[in-house]
Motif scaffolding. Structure first.
Motif, PDB file in Angstrom:
ATOM      1  N   PHE A   1     -85.564 -92.008 -56.480  1.00 39.29           N
ATOM      2  CA  PHE A   1     -84.273 -91.151 -56.176  1.00 39.29           C
ATOM      3  C   PHE A   1     -83.954 -90.223 -57.278  1.00 39.29           C
ATOM      4  O   PHE A   1     -83.746 -90.546 -58.514  1.00 39.29           O
ATOM      5  N   PRO A   2     -83.645 -89.019 -57.105  1.00 38.31           N
ATOM      6  CA  PRO A   2     -83.616 -87.901 -58.010  1.00 38.31           C
ATOM      7  C   PRO A   2     -82.186 -88.142 -58.586  1.00 38.31           C
ATOM      8  O   PRO A   2     -82.087 -87.626 -59.907  1.00 38.31           O
ATOM      9  N   TRP A   3     -81.111 -88.581 -58.027  1.00 38.67           N
ATOM     10  CA  TRP A   3     -79.911 -88.773 -58.559  1.00 38.67           C
ATOM     11  C   TRP A   3     -79.797 -89.979 -59.548  1.00 38.67           C
ATOM     12  O   TRP A   3     -78.656 -90.299 -60.030  1.00 38.67           O
TER      13      TRP A   3
ATOM     14  N   GLU B   1     -84.190 -96.012 -65.287  1.00 31.46           N
ATOM     15  CA  GLU B   1     -83.778 -97.564 -65.295  1.00 31.46           C
ATOM     16  C   GLU B   1     -83.268 -97.861 -63.799  1.00 31.46           C
ATOM     17  O   GLU B   1     -83.550 -98.827 -63.436  1.00 31.46           O
ATOM     18  N   LYS B   2     -82.307 -97.008 -63.252  1.00 34.25           N
ATOM     19  CA  LYS B   2     -81.632 -97.433 -61.968  1.00 34.25           C
ATOM     20  C   LYS B   2     -82.645 -97.291 -60.953  1.00 34.25           C
ATOM     21  O   LYS B   2     -82.483 -98.088 -59.901  1.00 34.25           O
ATOM     22  N   ASN B   3     -83.561 -96.352 -60.907  1.00 34.02           N
ATOM     23  CA  ASN B   3     -84.834 -96.583 -60.065  1.00 34.02           C
ATOM     24  C   ASN B   3     -85.631 -97.814 -60.023  1.00 34.02           C
ATOM     25  O   ASN B   3     -85.764 -98.290 -58.556  1.00 34.02           O
TER      26      ASN B   3
ATOM     27  N   LYS C   1     -86.810 -85.674 -62.758  1.00 36.70           N
ATOM     28  CA  LYS C   1     -87.060 -84.201 -62.997  1.00 36.70           C
ATOM     29  C   LYS C   1     -87.311 -84.186 -64.322  1.00 36.70           C
ATOM     30  O   LYS C   1     -88.198 -83.390 -64.710  1.00 36.70           O
ATOM     31  N   ASP C   2     -87.127 -85.228 -65.372  1.00 37.83           N
ATOM     32  CA  ASP C   2     -87.591 -85.246 -66.772  1.00 37.83           C
ATOM     33  C   ASP C   2     -89.093 -85.657 -67.074  1.00 37.83           C
ATOM     34  O   ASP C   2     -89.680 -85.679 -68.001  1.00 37.83           O
ATOM     35  N   LEU C   3     -89.623 -86.203 -66.104  1.00 38.75           N
ATOM     36  CA  LEU C   3     -90.917 -86.789 -66.171  1.00 38.75           C
ATOM     37  C   LEU C   3     -92.161 -86.167 -65.644  1.00 38.75           C
ATOM     38  O   LEU C   3     -92.022 -85.388 -64.431  1.00 38.75           O
ATOM     39  N   SER C   4     -93.289 -86.161 -66.203  1.00 37.30           N
ATOM     40  CA  SER C   4     -94.230 -85.767 -65.555  1.00 37.30           C
ATOM     41  C   SER C   4     -95.123 -86.293 -64.329  1.00 37.30           C
ATOM     42  O   SER C   4     -94.467 -87.651 -64.111  1.00 37.30           O
TER      43      SER C   4
END
Length: 251
Positions: free
Chosen positions: A84-86, A90-92, A129-132
């Motif tokens: 989930f992008p939002w 950790e929460k994912n 969005k910050d991850l490859s």
């Protein structure tokens, strides 16, 4: 750990059945690959294991207990990471624990432990969005682990990655398997990937409905490295498997 006993299944919209009187077994702690042409029934096997579809005949057993009588015996990781992008990483990864109503403090503790194991402890507060691509798949794997299930169903989890990242993720997966001692079923179209990661390879190569899957034991011990793939018997095995898949497409 897992046993199909005379399982038959047909989708309602199909004239032909997908499988008929299929029996096979996976032992506790094994890493097993399933290969076959597109549409042959690989993902249907996962849907049946998960209880998303129900056999027309036969039984599916976990430790000799019908799956309808038990819960949380398997966890599914699809091709896409579906983070989930939002939500933070950790929460994912905490999502399965939230659904299971695990206390918040315990969620944080378990998430921190697993994120450290998969090398994402520094990204816990960041967002997808910050991850490859490879990091997202590691996060998805961590989320799958935190379901608490002993059996993991991985459906082409590395197919969308570039070649080098895919190779790194295959090696990474083996390290995680050796650490967590989970039973893993791994669907792939990549014959070399199946040989590198799996102890056994099940091949679906018959026309529908298929009644059996040929089982081949990979003649490699663990731990493995890429040089193993150059061994003459492994090159021969790869060519043999490719030949079997080609024949299945022409059936």
């Amino acid at each position: 750990m897992l046993r199909f006993e005379g399982v038959s299944f047909r989708y309602p919209e199909d004239a032909q059945g997908m499988m008929e009187d299929l029996s096979f077994a996976v032992q506790d702690g094994e890493l097993v690959a399933i290969i076959g042409a597109s549409g042959c029934g690989k993902s249907t096997i996962f849907r049946l294991i998960n209880g998303l579809e129900h056999p027309d005949n036969g039984k599916i057993l976990i430790n000799e207990t019908p799956i309808a009588a038990i819960k949380n015996y398997s966890a599914f990781m699809p091709q896409k990471d579906l983070l989930f992008p939002w939500r933070s990483i950790e929460k994912n990864v905490c999502l399965p624990m939230e659904l299971a109503k695990v206390p918040a403090g315990e969620q944080e503790k378990r998430a921190a432990q697993v994120l450290e194991q998969v090398g994402l402890q520094d990204y816990a507060k960041k967002y997808p969005k910050d991850l490859s691509g490879g990091m997202k798949q590691r996060a998805a794997f961590a989320r799958t682990l935190l379901s608490g299930a002993d059996m993991l169903l991985l459906d082409e989890p590395f197919s969308a990655l570039d070649y080098l990242t895919r190779v790194e993720m295959q090696e990474w997966l083996l390290r995680q398997w050796e650490h967590f001692h989970k039973t893993i079923l791994f669907i792939t179209h990549d014959v070399e990937e199946a040989i590198f990661v799996a102890k056994k390879i099940y091949i679906i190569q018959a026309s529908r409905p298929f009644m059996e899957m040929e089982c081949i034991t990979v003649p490699l011990a663990y731990p493995r490295n890429r040089e193993d793939l150059k061994r003459s018997e492994i090159v021969e095995l790869k060519e043999s498997l490719i030949g079997k898949l080609r024949r299945s497409v022409s059936l």
